[in-house]
Scaffold this motif. Sequence first.
Motif, short mmCIF file in Angstrom:
data_model
loop_
_atom_site.label_atom_id
_atom_site.label_comp_id
_atom_site.label_asym_id
_atom_site.label_seq_id
_atom_site.Cartn_x
_atom_site.Cartn_y
_atom_site.Cartn_z
N VAL A 218 0.86 -1.18 0.00
CA VAL A 218 0.00 0.00 0.00
C VAL A 218 0.90 1.23 0.00
CG1 VAL A 218 -1.67 1.37 1.32
CG2 VAL A 218 -1.93 -1.12 1.17
N THR A 219 0.61 2.15 -0.91
CA THR A 219 1.34 3.41 -0.96
C THR A 219 0.49 4.49 -0.32
OG1 THR A 219 2.42 2.75 -3.01
CG2 THR A 219 2.52 5.08 -2.43
N VAL A 220 1.08 5.24 0.61
CA VAL A 220 0.37 6.34 1.28
C VAL A 220 0.84 7.65 0.66
CG1 VAL A 220 -0.11 7.44 3.50
CG2 VAL A 220 0.33 4.96 3.40
N ARG A 267 -5.23 -11.78 -2.25
CA ARG A 267 -5.57 -13.01 -2.96
C ARG A 267 -4.35 -13.91 -2.99
NH1 ARG A 267 -6.89 -10.36 -8.47
NH2 ARG A 267 -5.16 -9.08 -7.69
N GLY A 268 -4.46 -15.05 -2.36
CA GLY A 268 -3.32 -15.97 -2.19
C GLY A 268 -3.12 -16.18 -0.70
N HIS A 269 -2.81 -15.11 0.01
CA HIS A 269 -2.82 -15.16 1.47
C HIS A 269 -4.25 -15.30 1.97
CE1 HIS A 269 -2.31 -13.38 5.63
NE2 HIS A 269 -1.40 -14.32 5.61
N ASP A 270 -5.21 -14.87 1.12
CA ASP A 270 -6.65 -14.98 1.39
C ASP A 270 -7.01 -14.37 2.74
OD1 ASP A 270 -6.96 -16.22 -1.06
OD2 ASP A 270 -6.83 -18.23 -0.25
N SER A 271 -6.79 -13.06 2.80
CA SER A 271 -7.00 -12.33 4.05
C SER A 271 -7.43 -10.91 3.78
CB SER A 271 -5.69 -12.31 4.87
OG SER A 271 -4.69 -11.56 4.18
N ILE A 272 -7.96 -10.29 4.83
CA ILE A 272 -8.17 -8.85 4.88
C ILE A 272 -7.18 -8.31 5.90
CG2 ILE A 272 -9.75 -6.96 5.38
CD1 ILE A 272 -10.56 -8.49 2.92
N VAL A 273 -6.30 -7.41 5.46
CA VAL A 273 -5.36 -6.78 6.37
C VAL A 273 -5.97 -5.48 6.88
CG1 VAL A 273 -4.13 -5.71 4.41
CG2 VAL A 273 -3.04 -5.81 6.66
N GLN A 274 -5.81 -5.23 8.17
CA GLN A 274 -6.27 -3.98 8.77
C GLN A 274 -5.08 -3.13 9.18
OE1 GLN A 274 -8.29 -4.27 12.58
NE2 GLN A 274 -7.86 -2.10 12.96
N TYR A 275 -5.15 -1.85 8.86
CA TYR A 275 -4.15 -0.87 9.30
C TYR A 275 -4.84 0.18 10.17
CZ TYR A 275 -1.73 -2.60 5.09
OH TYR A 275 -1.15 -3.37 4.11
N ASP A 276 -4.15 0.62 11.20
CA ASP A 276 -4.57 1.82 11.91
C ASP A 276 -3.97 3.03 11.21
OD1 ASP A 276 -5.94 0.31 13.74
OD2 ASP A 276 -4.45 0.50 15.34
N ILE A 277 -4.76 4.10 11.09
CA ILE A 277 -4.31 5.32 10.43
C ILE A 277 -3.94 6.35 11.48
CG2 ILE A 277 -4.97 7.22 8.89
CD1 ILE A 277 -6.94 5.32 7.54
N ASN A 278 -2.73 6.87 11.42
CA ASN A 278 -2.32 7.97 12.29
C ASN A 278 -3.01 9.24 11.81
OD1 ASN A 278 -0.80 10.30 13.27
ND2 ASN A 278 0.75 8.82 13.96
N LEU A 279 -3.87 9.80 12.64
CA LEU A 279 -4.68 10.94 12.22
C LEU A 279 -3.91 12.26 12.19
CD1 LEU A 279 -8.09 10.11 13.94
CD2 LEU A 279 -7.34 9.64 11.60
N ASP A 280 -2.65 12.22 12.62
CA ASP A 280 -1.79 13.41 12.48
C ASP A 280 -0.98 13.37 11.19
OD1 ASP A 280 -2.52 14.61 14.93
OD2 ASP A 280 -1.16 13.26 16.00
N THR A 281 -0.58 12.16 10.77
CA THR A 281 0.30 12.04 9.61
C THR A 281 -0.31 11.31 8.42
OG1 THR A 281 1.25 9.93 10.33
CG2 THR A 281 2.27 11.96 11.19
N GLY A 282 -1.36 10.52 8.67
CA GLY A 282 -1.94 9.70 7.62
C GLY A 282 -1.25 8.37 7.42
N LYS A 283 -0.13 8.14 8.11
CA LYS A 283 0.63 6.92 7.91
C LYS A 283 -0.06 5.71 8.56
CE LYS A 283 5.18 9.03 7.27
NZ LYS A 283 6.59 9.06 7.71
N LEU A 284 0.36 4.53 8.13
CA LEU A 284 -0.31 3.29 8.50
C LEU A 284 0.55 2.42 9.41
CD1 LEU A 284 -1.63 2.23 4.96
CD2 LEU A 284 -2.85 3.56 6.72
N THR A 285 -0.14 1.67 10.27
CA THR A 285 0.46 0.59 11.05
C THR A 285 -0.40 -0.65 10.86
OG1 THR A 285 1.28 2.15 12.72
CG2 THR A 285 1.18 -0.18 13.33
N ALA A 286 0.19 -1.73 10.36
CA ALA A 286 -0.55 -2.98 10.20
C ALA A 286 -0.79 -3.61 11.56
CB ALA A 286 0.21 -3.94 9.30
#
Length: 348
Positions: A218-220, A267-286
């Motif tokens: 994912v590109t932010v 697709r392949g890992h067959d999953s939904i990944v969830q990220y938390d969004i930093n509301l100050d920077t927009g960056k992600l943490t899986a």
Amino acid sequence: MTTQNEIVFFTGTQTKDTEKGIFRCALNKLDGSMRIVSSTEGIENSTYLVVNSIGDRLYAVSEKSEGEIFVYAIDNETEELQLLDRKPTHGADPCFISLSTDGQYAFVSNYSGGNVNVFRIGDNGTIEESCTITHSGHSVNPDRQESPHPHSIYPDPSGSFVMVCDLGIDQIVIYRLEGGQLVKHREVNLPPGAGPRHFDFHPTGKWAYGVNELNNEVTVFTYDDKNADLHTIQSISTLPDDYNEGVSYPADIHVSTCGRFLYASNRGHDSIVQYDINLDTGKLTAVDWQSTHGEYPRNFTIVEDEFVLVANHKTGNVVSYYVDTETGRLSTTGYILELPIPMCVQSL
């Protein structure tokens, strides 16, 4: 008939035009169970759908060598779809459709044709093509990037610009929307071999998120809405660090309405990944991966920030999940709806 405890959603499938193709379904808000309400024949490979903002029109692509766009009236009394219009896209394998923020235009991306369309929407439900743009170029993957492959097309929150994720040339091509015409504004380059596929904006409009099919990232981006400029600030894997069991390709990506969570399908890992969004920077943490309880999850949708519905392409089912409103974590409801080769789910 649909009850007050049910939410209507539509599922597009990869079926022949002589078979049932688009399914009107209902999600029970009390327990997450699902059922089929009605179905529609006459469209081949209805692999992507979109419902307009007032819920009375459904637009679908027919992903085939001579692509088409279909327009249906949604009759909530009979719970059936009524065909209003169909037009060629003049491109092979249209795989995505979206609507302009004012509802006046439909945008289509033709994956194999290498072109994108704009259709003007009439008051009576008919459509007329107002613009076609063909991309050019290629990138480093000889099997997947031998030519342009526009995979999705999105208006920005202002409605003035349109973003096209082109997997074949590793670019997000940004256009100005001027009177139904697309005018090239700028190109945003992704790393060679990334394969940009789908895209979503943060509710604040300050950030945007693209999922790349070929490099599993994912590109932010930060987003300047005045100049329609995307600036990369982070790239993060869609897969857990210990995954080494084979090939996997991300497909879809969505930000929750609250803006605190982002999800993507693998697709392949067959999953939904969830990220938390930093509301100050927009960056992600899986923070979590949940099994899709099926193979090759394509599109998924977030329903009222309370449920997630996932279309598992290869196992022919739609799976429902609860969303924890505090943490964003998904947990299965235990309910699965069997459908023929589901590709896309969109709620009413």
